[in-house]
Design a protein around this motif. Sequence first.
Motif, PDB file in Angstrom:
ATOM      1  N   TYR A   1       0.820  -1.143  -0.140  1.00 31.44           N
ATOM      2  CA  TYR A   1      -0.074   0.051  -0.089  1.00 31.44           C
ATOM      3  C   TYR A   1       0.897   1.157  -0.056  1.00 31.44           C
ATOM      4  O   TYR A   1       0.296   2.242  -0.486  1.00 31.44           O
ATOM      5  N   GLU A   2       1.926   1.139   0.576  1.00 29.60           N
ATOM      6  CA  GLU A   2       2.820   2.338   0.564  1.00 29.60           C
ATOM      7  C   GLU A   2       3.329   2.755  -0.686  1.00 29.60           C
ATOM      8  O   GLU A   2       3.368   3.820  -1.223  1.00 29.60           O
ATOM      9  N   ARG A   3       3.288   1.780  -1.510  1.00 27.25           N
ATOM     10  CA  ARG A   3       3.931   1.917  -3.097  1.00 27.25           C
ATOM     11  C   ARG A   3       2.814   2.714  -3.778  1.00 27.25           C
ATOM     12  O   ARG A   3       3.057   3.187  -4.782  1.00 27.25           O
ATOM     13  N   GLN A   4       1.717   2.275  -3.412  1.00 28.70           N
ATOM     14  CA  GLN A   4       0.451   3.118  -4.236  1.00 28.70           C
ATOM     15  C   GLN A   4       0.083   4.307  -3.568  1.00 28.70           C
ATOM     16  O   GLN A   4      -0.630   5.102  -4.065  1.00 28.70           O
ATOM     17  N   GLY A   5       1.082   4.956  -2.414  1.00 29.03           N
ATOM     18  CA  GLY A   5       0.887   6.393  -2.184  1.00 29.03           C
ATOM     19  C   GLY A   5       0.041   6.507  -0.783  1.00 29.03           C
ATOM     20  O   GLY A   5      -0.172   7.355  -0.325  1.00 29.03           O
ATOM     21  N   VAL A   6      -0.428   5.170  -0.069  1.00 26.54           N
ATOM     22  CA  VAL A   6      -0.861   5.291   1.043  1.00 26.54           C
ATOM     23  C   VAL A   6       0.086   5.832   2.087  1.00 26.54           C
ATOM     24  O   VAL A   6       1.159   5.055   2.280  1.00 26.54           O
ATOM     25  N   LEU A   7      -0.192   6.783   2.972  1.00 24.63           N
ATOM     26  CA  LEU A   7       0.732   7.217   4.055  1.00 24.63           C
ATOM     27  C   LEU A   7       0.429   6.438   5.548  1.00 24.63           C
ATOM     28  O   LEU A   7      -0.874   6.219   5.834  1.00 24.63           O
ATOM     29  N   PHE A   8       1.421   5.805   6.080  1.00 33.48           N
ATOM     30  CA  PHE A   8       1.080   4.954   7.356  1.00 33.48           C
ATOM     31  C   PHE A   8       1.621   5.841   8.534  1.00 33.48           C
ATOM     32  O   PHE A   8       2.444   6.553   8.454  1.00 33.48           O
ATOM     33  N   THR A   9       0.903   5.881   9.619  1.00 34.65           N
ATOM     34  CA  THR A   9       1.238   6.214  10.839  1.00 34.65           C
ATOM     35  C   THR A   9       2.340   5.214  11.482  1.00 34.65           C
ATOM     36  O   THR A   9       2.609   4.159  10.983  1.00 34.65           O
ATOM     37  N   LYS A  10       3.054   5.979  12.572  1.00 35.36           N
ATOM     38  CA  LYS A  10       4.137   5.246  13.211  1.00 35.36           C
ATOM     39  C   LYS A  10       3.487   4.000  13.665  1.00 35.36           C
ATOM     40  O   LYS A  10       2.510   4.044  14.563  1.00 35.36           O
ATOM     41  N   THR A  11       4.252   2.813  13.413  1.00 35.36           N
ATOM     42  CA  THR A  11       3.706   1.446  14.243  1.00 35.36           C
ATOM     43  C   THR A  11       4.755   0.701  14.952  1.00 35.36           C
ATOM     44  O   THR A  11       6.257   1.100  14.401  1.00 35.36           O
ATOM     45  N   TYR A  12       4.598   0.020  15.371  1.00 32.25           N
ATOM     46  CA  TYR A  12       5.690  -0.925  16.075  1.00 32.25           C
ATOM     47  C   TYR A  12       5.422  -2.351  15.837  1.00 32.25           C
ATOM     48  O   TYR A  12       4.137  -2.996  15.717  1.00 32.25           O
ATOM     49  N   PRO A  13       6.653  -3.200  15.954  1.00 31.53           N
ATOM     50  CA  PRO A  13       6.458  -4.564  15.674  1.00 31.53           C
ATOM     51  C   PRO A  13       5.231  -5.393  16.273  1.00 31.53           C
ATOM     52  O   PRO A  13       5.023  -5.002  17.753  1.00 31.53           O
ATOM     53  N   PHE A  14       4.489  -6.048  15.930  1.00 29.04           N
ATOM     54  CA  PHE A  14       3.283  -6.629  16.314  1.00 29.04           C
ATOM     55  C   PHE A  14       2.373  -5.746  17.207  1.00 29.04           C
ATOM     56  O   PHE A  14       1.004  -5.965  17.025  1.00 29.04           O
ATOM     57  N   VAL A  15       2.505  -4.534  17.599  1.00 30.60           N
ATOM     58  CA  VAL A  15       1.589  -3.898  18.546  1.00 30.60           C
ATOM     59  C   VAL A  15       0.994  -2.943  17.595  1.00 30.60           C
ATOM     60  O   VAL A  15       0.238  -2.064  18.124  1.00 30.60           O
TER      61      VAL A  15
ATOM     62  N   GLY B   1      -3.013   4.655   6.492  1.00 29.45           N
ATOM     63  CA  GLY B   1      -2.754   3.158   6.980  1.00 29.45           C
ATOM     64  C   GLY B   1      -2.331   3.211   8.265  1.00 29.45           C
ATOM     65  O   GLY B   1      -1.477   3.986   8.829  1.00 29.45           O
ATOM     66  N   SER B   2      -2.996   1.988   8.986  1.00 39.96           N
ATOM     67  CA  SER B   2      -2.343   1.737  10.267  1.00 39.96           C
ATOM     68  C   SER B   2      -2.259   0.420  10.307  1.00 39.96           C
ATOM     69  O   SER B   2      -2.694  -0.252   9.415  1.00 39.96           O
ATOM     70  N   ILE B   3      -1.966  -0.209  11.573  1.00 36.91           N
ATOM     71  CA  ILE B   3      -1.782  -1.743  11.720  1.00 36.91           C
ATOM     72  C   ILE B   3      -2.538  -1.840  13.082  1.00 36.91           C
ATOM     73  O   ILE B   3      -2.236  -1.274  13.915  1.00 36.91           O
ATOM     74  N   ARG B   4      -3.645  -2.968  13.033  1.00 39.91           N
ATOM     75  CA  ARG B   4      -4.304  -3.144  14.217  1.00 39.91           C
ATOM     76  C   ARG B   4      -3.966  -4.562  14.409  1.00 39.91           C
ATOM     77  O   ARG B   4      -4.647  -5.789  13.626  1.00 39.91           O
ATOM     78  N   GLY B   5      -3.096  -5.031  15.257  1.00 37.38           N
ATOM     79  CA  GLY B   5      -2.765  -6.378  15.465  1.00 37.38           C
ATOM     80  C   GLY B   5      -2.156  -6.600  14.307  1.00 37.38           C
ATOM     81  O   GLY B   5      -1.056  -6.105  14.027  1.00 37.38           O
ATOM     82  N   PHE B   6      -2.362  -7.661  13.394  1.00 35.91           N
ATOM     83  CA  PHE B   6      -1.910  -8.139  12.348  1.00 35.91           C
ATOM     84  C   PHE B   6      -2.543  -7.554  11.197  1.00 35.91           C
ATOM     85  O   PHE B   6      -2.092  -8.206   9.930  1.00 35.91           O
TER      86      PHE B   6
END
Length: 493
Positions: A33-47, A77-82
């Motif tokens: 998704y980053e290659r498509q131009g989606v900006l992601f918030t800062k995330t941490y491994p797993f959490v 973009g963000s990550i919730r769990g996996f």
Amino acid sequence: MVRFWYASAVAAGAASLPLAVRAVRTIRDRRYYERQGVLFTKTYPFVGSERAVSGLIDRNKSRDYLYLDHPDTDFVGSIRGFDIQLYAVNREAAEALINPAITGKYIDRDTPARYSFGQLSPSALTFQPITSEHFSDRKRNIGKGFDQERIFAISSRRAAEYSGELAHGAAIDLKSVVAEYTRGVIGEFVWGRDTMSLPVSYKDDAGNVSQEPFMDSLNATFTRLRFYSNRFWNRVHFPMATWPVTREARNLQYNIKQIQDHLSRVLRGTPEPGTVWEHVAKGNDEIGIPLEITRDDLLTASIAGLDTVQNTILATLWYVLLPENSEWREAIESGAHEEKDKIVDACVSESLRLSPPGSTINNKVINDLDVRAEGGKYHLKKGTRVMPNMHALHAKYGDAFLPGRFLREKGSEPYVMPFGKGRRSCPGRNVGTIMAKNFVSEFITNHPDARVSNTGDNDVHFNNISRSNFMVVIDQGGVRESGSVGACPVRAF
């Protein structure tokens, strides 16, 4: 001993392998998704981004506030769990997610709420795919029960009762007053006066068991489920909220079982005339819906508006009672009939824009699809969680309380969606809005000189996971005669 440690190491490796596979997949999807131009918030491994979310929750804000800093993008973009979670932060991207006519494909329901308040009613329409059997029929039956004239009559009467009983001169916990009002209105509307008060066994935080009125037990359990599911690890891995590994989880599961068993017995009886129960039970029975599903649909109808309506009322009164917004308080107090209606409606709408009580429930991409938005074209993969970020959509219009935005001619109002849009929008939005407007109108008309006494508190926000207080003082000289507002209540329009 060597064999024991070897076997333990093998078992640990085998158990961690699925986690490693999911982690690799998540990283790969993020890069996609980053290659498509989606900006992601800062995330941490797993959490994922949950450390930042914890900070927001501590300040009475919901996770949506993470995504307000990227006005020039379509998706954050963000990550919730996996899971990859994409938030649409402008109108064109949001419309593509909620209107299947734009993409030609449905984006359907799969939400973490199943593990919070969804434990109360797992079979409810809220958590079912649109393709479920009788989906439209069940939603129609609920809609038939949501009689706007009836909710108007009930909420008008109860708003007058609660406003008239407030003490003068001392600080009042308005949050408790409004919670009792919403609980009473919704309980009577859905179940009837007698049924809403039937006793149910309830276990409090300390594990003490008592007999409480059904709606009190339901409201308390619902709210506790929301707060419990927002603990850090329960957000990282949603199903943990259902694991009986803590005393609170076990207490909540006890309450859930008591409520469900209670309703299973109640639903074998005769519904009180005119109630939502009567309409839903009759309609569902005609198409062969099992009693358990009817129970869950009615449970959701009972709980969906409790925190939402409460926080809509609190946010509106907070803004209107602030000294800098006195013109709107005076306009409500002095307005007559239709003019008052329009002003109250505008104040509630502007409060919902500034402080939406909750996020629209998450959806998930069911089939790969292409989305066109302002910044370009995106290919969304099956399994990606997506949702419009209403906070970002609403924030476009600024952070000043200006109800006049909603008094403009039709078609020029702000683009807002506090209750969602499309087929998955909240079916009770009109009912909830009527309840909110009636209480706001009654309170301001009877107590125009009420003062907020905790304006110095930090981080006062009203939403479904907020613990903010709302204390008011009602001056003796500003109190109107009880019932004086009855001639010009807020009508259901």
